[in-house]
Design a protein around this motif. Sequence first.
Motif, PDB file in Angstrom:
ATOM      1  N   TYR A  76      -9.149 -52.097  15.894  1.00  0.00           N
ATOM      2  CA  TYR A  76      -7.639 -51.674  15.420  1.00  0.00           C
ATOM      3  C   TYR A  76      -6.747 -52.573  16.307  1.00  0.00           C
ATOM      4  O   TYR A  76      -7.149 -52.813  17.708  1.00  0.00           O
ATOM      5  CB  TYR A  76      -7.454 -50.175  15.901  1.00  0.00           C
ATOM      6  N   PRO A  77      -5.808 -53.115  15.920  1.00  0.00           N
ATOM      7  CA  PRO A  77      -5.350 -53.175  14.745  1.00  0.00           C
ATOM      8  C   PRO A  77      -5.993 -54.102  13.519  1.00  0.00           C
ATOM      9  O   PRO A  77      -5.678 -53.957  12.491  1.00  0.00           O
ATOM     10  CB  PRO A  77      -3.603 -53.614  14.749  1.00  0.00           C
ATOM     11  N   VAL A  78      -6.782 -55.018  14.131  1.00  0.00           N
ATOM     12  CA  VAL A  78      -7.786 -55.686  13.157  1.00  0.00           C
ATOM     13  C   VAL A  78      -9.182 -54.956  12.929  1.00  0.00           C
ATOM     14  O   VAL A  78      -9.795 -54.751  13.922  1.00  0.00           O
ATOM     15  CB  VAL A  78      -8.156 -57.104  13.709  1.00  0.00           C
ATOM     16  N   ARG A  79      -9.335 -54.395  11.706  1.00  0.00           N
ATOM     17  CA  ARG A  79     -10.333 -53.545  11.638  1.00  0.00           C
ATOM     18  C   ARG A  79     -11.753 -54.371  11.954  1.00  0.00           C
ATOM     19  O   ARG A  79     -12.530 -53.493  12.545  1.00  0.00           O
ATOM     20  CB  ARG A  79     -10.471 -52.858  10.050  1.00  0.00           C
ATOM     21  N   SER A  80     -12.089 -55.336  11.586  1.00  0.00           N
ATOM     22  CA  SER A  80     -13.313 -56.234  11.911  1.00  0.00           C
ATOM     23  C   SER A  80     -13.069 -57.525  12.730  1.00  0.00           C
ATOM     24  O   SER A  80     -12.012 -58.104  12.464  1.00  0.00           O
ATOM     25  CB  SER A  80     -14.134 -56.527  10.689  1.00  0.00           C
ATOM     26  N   MET A 129       1.492 -42.734  11.762  1.00  0.00           N
ATOM     27  CA  MET A 129       0.423 -41.593  12.033  1.00  0.00           C
ATOM     28  C   MET A 129      -0.883 -42.352  12.073  1.00  0.00           C
ATOM     29  O   MET A 129      -1.729 -41.974  12.942  1.00  0.00           O
ATOM     30  CB  MET A 129       0.418 -40.530  11.011  1.00  0.00           C
ATOM     31  N   ASP A 130      -1.147 -43.043  11.111  1.00  0.00           N
ATOM     32  CA  ASP A 130      -2.427 -43.715  10.820  1.00  0.00           C
ATOM     33  C   ASP A 130      -2.539 -44.791  11.960  1.00  0.00           C
ATOM     34  O   ASP A 130      -3.830 -44.951  12.475  1.00  0.00           O
ATOM     35  CB  ASP A 130      -2.522 -44.456   9.516  1.00  0.00           C
ATOM     36  N   GLN A 131      -1.507 -45.350  12.493  1.00  0.00           N
ATOM     37  CA  GLN A 131      -1.749 -46.339  13.516  1.00  0.00           C
ATOM     38  C   GLN A 131      -2.098 -45.726  15.027  1.00  0.00           C
ATOM     39  O   GLN A 131      -3.310 -46.230  15.568  1.00  0.00           O
ATOM     40  CB  GLN A 131      -0.312 -47.070  13.913  1.00  0.00           C
ATOM     41  N   GLU A 132      -1.365 -44.839  15.118  1.00  0.00           N
ATOM     42  CA  GLU A 132      -2.028 -44.043  16.497  1.00  0.00           C
ATOM     43  C   GLU A 132      -3.558 -43.410  16.293  1.00  0.00           C
ATOM     44  O   GLU A 132      -4.289 -43.372  17.323  1.00  0.00           O
ATOM     45  CB  GLU A 132      -1.175 -42.904  16.961  1.00  0.00           C
ATOM     46  N   GLY A 176      -2.965 -50.184  22.257  1.00  0.00           N
ATOM     47  CA  GLY A 176      -2.290 -49.279  21.973  1.00  0.00           C
ATOM     48  C   GLY A 176      -1.722 -48.977  20.243  1.00  0.00           C
ATOM     49  O   GLY A 176      -2.299 -49.891  19.739  1.00  0.00           O
ATOM     50  N   PRO A 177      -1.281 -48.049  19.716  1.00  0.00           N
ATOM     51  CA  PRO A 177      -0.930 -48.040  18.461  1.00  0.00           C
ATOM     52  C   PRO A 177      -0.013 -49.442  17.839  1.00  0.00           C
ATOM     53  O   PRO A 177      -0.286 -49.806  16.911  1.00  0.00           O
ATOM     54  CB  PRO A 177       0.176 -46.754  18.120  1.00  0.00           C
ATOM     55  N   THR A 178       0.693 -50.031  18.599  1.00  0.00           N
ATOM     56  CA  THR A 178       1.402 -51.460  18.542  1.00  0.00           C
ATOM     57  C   THR A 178       0.701 -52.230  19.137  1.00  0.00           C
ATOM     58  O   THR A 178       1.659 -53.378  19.605  1.00  0.00           O
ATOM     59  CB  THR A 178       2.915 -51.174  18.274  1.00  0.00           C
ATOM     60  N   GLY A 179      -0.125 -52.364  19.961  1.00  0.00           N
ATOM     61  CA  GLY A 179      -0.680 -53.229  20.780  1.00  0.00           C
ATOM     62  C   GLY A 179      -1.403 -54.296  20.392  1.00  0.00           C
ATOM     63  O   GLY A 179      -1.868 -54.483  19.359  1.00  0.00           O
TER      64      GLY A 179
END
Length: 540
Positions: A94-98, A385-388, A65-68
């Motif tokens: 996400y939230p770790v891009r790579s 916004m960017d997180q979601e 999720g956005p904060t998951g």
Amino acid sequence: MKNKAVCRLKVPTLIAILLALAWACTAGPRGYTKFEVTIDPSVRGEAAAGRVILLLSRTEKFSPGPTGTPVFGLNVDGFVPGAKALVDETSFGYPVRSIRDIPAGEYFVQAWLNVYTTFTRSDGKIVKLHQDQGEGQNWRRSPGNLFSEPVKVKIEAGKNATVTIRLNKIVPPIKPYEDTKWIKHVRIQSRLLTEFWGQPMSIGANILLPKGYDEHPGVRYPVHYVQGHFPRGRAGRFSENETSPAFKLWTADGAPRFIQISFEHACPYYDDSYGVNSENVGPYGDAITGELIPYIEKTFRAIGEPWARVLSGGSTGGWISLALQVFYPDVFGGVWSFCPDPVDFRKYQIVNLYADKNAYTIDHEWTRVARGGERATDGNLTYTMDQENLYEEAIGDRSRSGGQWAIWNAVFAPVAEDGYPKPFWNPVTGEIDKATAEWARERYDIRAYLEKNWAAIGPKLAGKIRVYVGRMDNFYLNEACYLLEAFLGTAKDPAYGGEFQYGDRGGHGWSPFKGDEMLRAMAAHITQNAPRSAKKDWVY
């Protein structure tokens, strides 16, 4: 003359520094752990297209999720048992891009395959999307999707490793709904949607019958169409538990007698279609009003006249109910819309699609401020916004996440060259595409549509629009409602004749009504607008 500070290094020290720099330049990138995902032939034998989704968690609970917890996504095509889908540093996360940047440690890992269907649409575009299987467009509940058992792995810093994850489980079919005394279920194949998507497409509904329906076989009833997310067989909040408040309200002596209906119109992009015609999603508005509603009202003894059809809904359902009333003013007789999704795209939540440069941030000379995506009623941010949006991009690119921003792109935006929705903004950077926003202005910005067309449709909408929203709506949806009310308050010939109510400190889902107050208000509205010759035998 002042003394100058001089830094002197001993020759051995200087040589050591130079050797270290030379090693750093030639050592290459550090190692990391990759994941190979394969299909067990016991769960699927044929090739699949879809999205491999890899979940990581420090505990046995995965909470994407956005904060998951971390999620990584990879598109696959022609994916057969024995083939390997490699989740590596190029896979979007996400939230770790790579995945290269996952810290060392022990993790639980699980993989999923969200299976795509190939659609050859009537516009000539060929797209691969997840076809709903009766679950409401949810990749973790969709029958036929594959997943693995969670496994525990150890990631070591700087060490190359490849872990194999086997998709050896399949989501089972969903049990069909069963009719009861109170709730009936219908599903029809839509000719319009089938033609658009190039394969059989169905829409359905859940019908809650009024008390005394069987005992009054000659009575025809008004209909309350309740809009919202995928209802999973329910019709509003009714419960068949006879001790529940909802059952007691529906069956109480003297209660308004309606047929109450919720639609099931999950589409390849979301758990509902938003109930309107769309270049990406198809002619759901026409299918609902021209195919599904006539079938329902003939089957279940509805009055079948516009004055006897009312709408309600909250959030997504708030937008759908208002849009159906506005775009089909000759079909429906009134709407009670709660916290509707953006009804004015100058407040697309809190983004001005027409004026802002970026959906994710507000830039100042020296600083950049992130926009909120969700807030608590005390003002604290839940996520940005960017997180979601970045989370949705990891679950499915090209608006295929099954998420909120994906369906807004699919419904409101035009078709891109590759056949998928042309997004309002770059999903990674947030940069807004003004041409796409302008395209949507006169089509789906409800305030703009009303303002442009009021002379023609205003007479059909006077007295029919009611909107209710909390002033601290968690998704900032009150902001667009203020703008809609500002226009309607100036509308003339005729005046709009409806109402807006706001709840101080009210969050998402706020309502001024208690018990059956809204149903009674609807009944009064129907009675007031019914022709003199209309029977009122549904009042008993």
